[in-house]
Scaffold this active site. Sequence first.
Site, short mmCIF file in Angstrom:
data_model
loop_
_atom_site.label_atom_id
_atom_site.label_comp_id
_atom_site.label_asym_id
_atom_site.label_seq_id
_atom_site.Cartn_x
_atom_site.Cartn_y
_atom_site.Cartn_z
N LYS A 1 2.47 -2.84 5.94
CA LYS A 1 2.70 -2.65 4.52
C LYS A 1 4.15 -2.22 4.24
CE LYS A 1 -1.32 -3.93 3.14
NZ LYS A 1 -1.48 -5.15 2.32
N TYR B 1 -1.47 -1.01 10.50
CA TYR B 1 -1.67 -1.46 9.12
C TYR B 1 -0.56 -0.90 8.22
CZ TYR B 1 -3.77 -1.67 4.43
OH TYR B 1 -4.01 -1.88 3.09
N SER C 1 0.85 -1.19 0.00
CA SER C 1 0.00 0.00 0.00
C SER C 1 0.88 1.23 0.00
CB SER C 1 -0.90 0.02 1.24
OG SER C 1 -1.54 1.27 1.40
#
Length: 277
Positions: free
Chosen positions: A185, A181, A168
């Site tokens: 990534k 999160y 991401s």
Amino acid sequence: MFLRSAGLTGRRLLSNQTQARRMMSQGSLSGKVAIVTASTDGIGLAAARSLAQRGASVMVSSRKEENVERAVKQLRSENLSVSGTVCNVGDAEHRDCLVTATVQQFGGVDILVSNAAVNPFFGHMLDCGEDAWDKIMDINVKTAFFLTKLVVPHMEKRGGGSIVFIASIAGYQPFTGLGPYSVSKTALLGLTKALTPELSPYNIRVNCVAPGLIKTRFSSAIWKNEDVAEEFLKQQSIKRLGVPEDVGGVVAFLCSSDAAFITGETIPVAGGMNCRL
């Protein structure tokens, strides 16, 4: 009359050449076998479709059987070579069954697209508990590595392969409220770099794709918020939200012979949003 006919012939020839190039491009993965995790919706489904459109046989997977059946039916209706199986990538037995089923169905594995991800936490990073951290790192990072371990022996048997991790843009620029999160990534960018020199001797390329704000169900909490979506668009050069097909095409390119000299790289698909680690 001759000039007109010659021009028409030239246009036909050009059209035929263009058509041939398109056919070659669409068939650039002919004979290849791909596994795509979390591939019944969004980016995963788009990646599966793009790979299959270029000639690959694709094993789609997801945690829910009804989603797998729906995706397989949809892709087969487009005359694409696909099969499907239920797989919770967080379960070691499920991962093993996914690879085994692919080999039994299609004869081997040439491509792995690790797309599965979770995000059970939103808020101030210091408020994130250990259980949420464990789940994020297990699904978003560890499963990508352990799936790689499973497919590498099969890729070796076939003379090489291609692995693509879906990270991401948050791996470069952490999103507010999505600290853990974002860290997971970033870890995928590092995993890509660490695996590249180890797998290159086996003719296995490892790359990563870092999508920006893509209009999927997974990211709906962000893009459905008009104020947040507007802030994203301000940072982009291309003033629209991304769609899954924007990512799927890049994944298919990285798995093709057109990308034969590309490994260890992360390609942002984020509409021109600035990204530096």
